[in-house]
Design an enzyme around this catalytic site. Structure first.
Site, mmCIF file in Angstrom:
data_model
loop_
_atom_site.group_PDB
_atom_site.id
_atom_site.type_symbol
_atom_site.label_atom_id
_atom_site.label_comp_id
_atom_site.label_asym_id
_atom_site.label_seq_id
_atom_site.Cartn_x
_atom_site.Cartn_y
_atom_site.Cartn_z
ATOM 1 N N GLU A 1 50.672 65.373 28.464
ATOM 2 C CA GLU A 1 51.187 65.961 27.217
ATOM 3 C C GLU A 1 50.033 66.726 26.604
ATOM 4 O O GLU A 1 49.043 66.133 26.164
ATOM 5 C CB GLU A 1 51.671 64.876 26.260
ATOM 6 C CG GLU A 1 52.158 65.446 24.928
ATOM 7 C CD GLU A 1 52.242 64.406 23.823
ATOM 8 O OE1 GLU A 1 52.683 64.774 22.718
ATOM 9 O OE2 GLU A 1 51.846 63.250 24.043
ATOM 10 N N CYS B 1 50.515 66.727 17.533
ATOM 11 C CA CYS B 1 51.094 67.547 18.602
ATOM 12 C C CYS B 1 52.319 68.299 18.109
ATOM 13 O O CYS B 1 52.707 69.312 18.689
ATOM 14 C CB CYS B 1 51.444 66.681 19.814
ATOM 15 S SG CYS B 1 52.583 65.334 19.443
#
Length: 379
Positions: A256, A295
């Protein structure tokens, strides 16, 4: 100053050398050090595979869920202590620190409940039985069963508790031992969480290992039944995927990294609309929450030209209300960045952006003298 330890082979171990320096994000002063130098990571992974794996696989989903529930309870019980550590180490405001700590305990509790729902089984059925010959006596049944390796988690700096717990929860529930490697710069909170679990004797032997410090030669020891899960930069993710031992053993790697998110205002929305205000509130929150170190944080704001002036004025009003300063003060709404390297990277990015875009909001110099602050800015 604290010397942080790693938890390997069910013992607390101290690496050699001076280790990495870990700072208070507001004062910049060193508060801890961490080193994995001299630690036998190959032996630690072998112990997790040979001891932790069988111990977890011998438990049902419900029993594994009970472990996660107990882990959640330990985090919640120490909530105030962990919030204070997060404020000191990561520069989080109290609100932002709660976001991390409560996210950790909440995720563990959720997976604990999921384990109870899955019940006394140790494997999951995948679909119905399938007849694989003309005879009805020759049937097949697909199942989900644990890999017999270690789930290696290399975590991000911004959510040291939540990021660790959300990965550990799913792996432990699946019956895989975990080697967790928090970002060294913000490992203080993660190390304390693991100590809470160890002190309470929640997990069976070998089920959880912690690395406090550099990843060192960890990936040199991975095997074909292990898996690697990484949260961080795309560059580091590519290095992990291309590591010779990872490639030789075809180790599954989940990355990720480098999210690029936009908030888009629809052309049918206008000032006074509830959704227009919601848009402005959400965008300003994404800019300021955790000082933008998420994020999901918005990097681009796409607004129809006819609405640009109104939207910009609304964003300015909301960002004007942001208070930068000491994250331990309740009046502070935007704390410093977690590390000096984060500050350097963001300032370098702003310099690049300034070459092709004009600043329409924000004074880069309007920040506290101490700490790793960067003022909210719009271009």
């Amino acid at each position: 100053m604290r010397t942080l330890q790693s938890f390997l082979q069910d013992t607390w171990q101290t690496g050699t050398g001076t280790g990495a320096s870990i700072a208070n994000a507001y004062t910049g002063e060193q508060i801890a050090s961490a080193s994995t130098a001299g630690l036998d990571l190959g032996a630690a992974l072998a112990h997790a595979r040979n001891v932790g794996g069988p111990n977890l696989r011998n438990l049902s989903f419900a029993e594994r869920g009970d472990l996660l529930t107990a882990m959640s309870g330990a985090v919640h019980e120490a909530r105030e202590e962990l919030i204070a550590l997060s404020i000191e180490n990561t520069g989080s405001t109290r609100k932002d620190a709660k976001f991390d700590i409560d996210g950790a305990s909440g995720t563990l509790a959720y997976y604990g409940g999921l384990g109870r729902k899955l019940g006394d089984s140790k494997v999951l059925l995948d679909g119905a039985q399938v007849r694989i010959s003309r005879s009805k006596r020759f049937m097949g049944q697909h199942i989900y069963t644990p890999r017999v390796g270690v789930a290696i988690h290399i975590n991000a700096f911004n959510f040291p508790a939540w990021n660790m717990c959300e990965k550990a929860a799913s792996a432990l529930l699946a019956g895989m031992p975990v080697m967790t490697k928090p970002a060294t710069s913000t490992v203080v909170t993660a190390e304390r969480v693991v100590r809470l679990w160890v002190d309470k004797g929640i997990l069976p032997a070998g089920a959880l290992s912690l690395m406090s410090g550099s990843a060192s030669d960890l990936l040199d020891h991975v095997g074909g039944q292990d898996c690697v899960v990484f949260t961080g930069s795309g560059d580091t993710g590519r290095k992990i995927k291309s590591h010779p031992q990872v490639m030789a053993n075809n180790v599954p790697v989940n990355v990720e990294a480098d999210s690029l998110n936009a908030a888009v205002l629809g052309p049918d929305l206008a000032p006074g609309d509830e959704t227009f205000d919601m848009f402005l509130n959400e965008v300003s929150t994404e800019i300021t929450l955790k000082a933008g170190q998420k994020c999901t944080a918005v990097r681009r704001i796409l607004i129809p030209a006819a609405r640009l002036d109104d939207a910009l004025e609304g964003l300015k009003d909301r960002l004007d209300a942001a208070v930068l300063g000491d994250p331990s003060e309740r009046s502070t709404t935007v704390g410093p960045l977690a590390t000096s390297s984060q500050k350097r990277d963001i300032e370098a990015g702003i310099a690049t952006l300034s070459e092709t875009a004009s600043r329409v909001y924000g004074d880069p110099s309007a920040v506290p003298e101490s700490g790793f602050h960067v003022a909210p800015q719009l271009f």
